[in-house]
Enzyme design. Sequence first.
Site, PDB file in Angstrom:
ATOM      1  CE1 TYR A 116      -3.509   2.791   1.193  1.00 43.30           C
ATOM      2  CE2 TYR A 116      -1.651   3.562   2.451  1.00 43.30           C
ATOM      3  CZ  TYR A 116      -2.956   3.679   1.793  1.00 43.30           C
ATOM      4  OH  TYR A 116      -3.783   4.972   1.913  1.00 43.30           O
ATOM      5  CD  GLU A 172      -5.816   5.153  -0.808  1.00 41.92           C
ATOM      6  OE1 GLU A 172      -5.618   4.916   0.582  1.00 41.92           O
ATOM      7  OE2 GLU A 172      -6.918   5.123  -1.303  1.00 41.92           O
TER       8      GLU A 172
END
Length: 394
Positions: free
Chosen positions: A117, A205
């Site tokens: 992530y 993101e």
Amino acid sequence: MKIHEYQAKELFRKAQVPVLAGFVAKTPEEARAAFEKLGGSIAVVKAQVHAGGRGKGTVTEVPSQRGVQLVKSAEEAATVARNLLGNHLVTIQTAASGAKVNQVFVEQGCKIARELYLAVVVDRAAQMPLLMVSSEGGVEIEKVAHETPEKILREHFDPANGLQAFQVRKLCKKLGISGEAAKSAEFFMKKLCALFVELDCAMAEINPLVITEDNKMIALDAKITFDDNAMFRHSDLKELRDLNEEEPAEIRAANTGLSYVKLDGNIGCLVNGAGLAMATMDIIKHHGGAPANFLDVGGGANTQQVTEAFRIILSDPNVKAILVNIFGGIARCTTIAQAIIEASKEVGFTVPLVVRLEGTEVNEGKKMLRESGLAIISAEDLTDAAKKVVASIA
């Protein structure tokens, strides 16, 4: 301002941030053609909506369909697209009714060795951009952040100088990334951080970020949010805005100079000042109510804006009462009182209206409302106002 994944990946591609090939499709036939153009044996069909959690999301009209699905043929790509397009995808970040899917992204598949992530955000406390990376990528990242925040690694960087090589090496060591994969990570992370600064992003993101079997770091997802206050520097980015993904009432409010965010409650709020609006919503919740919106009319609100504010609030069928909370500073209480009276003539109040005025010319403003003949419930302070508006719909 938010944009779709396929748009974010195009910006990534221009900035040399590695991504896979893919095509946007608005019909099942286009999805079939996209699979064929990619020329591989696998692809991924992804619903394009402004919400996370698509991989676990469900389509209301086709409950077995997920928002992200691996396909192994052109016909399967067309079938998945048919299940998604025109239907509503429900995820952890949408309302119960879901978000309508108007387009899908058909993307090339790849052989994944590892998922991570990654996100770049603005750390307001440190007044610097912040790169965050976690070995726990995928759809459970919210759970990781809540239960094991220590697994999320952080590196601040100077926007003028960008992310430094030693910072990437430090992150790679903690993540267990070495060799060619570490070289790819340095290129990837430095390019992404440069893009974040260059485009005035509020957030970038990638979930998941993957390392392939040949040690390449690639953005398998892409989510970008831009700083609205910087959009005057990026006229080209404004064209990426998809109004279909935004609440119509919020667009309408913005066009009138109002700050409005729709919520799920039943008490409409009309307030001047963002801080006071937040406090108003908090105290409504404290006394057992549920705010239906955030609405800041600003310090210099006029009759036209207040009238439009009431129209917007009352356009929400869930609204059962309205609380007006005004502190007269730049805008005097008499001005607000007159605006409320004029608005009532044009809009007509069909739900209980509680008004709390304070500040410049407050006594004169209250007198105007008393003598207006309107069925207004007057409140002396914020607590009194919150109690009265909650009681009005009990």
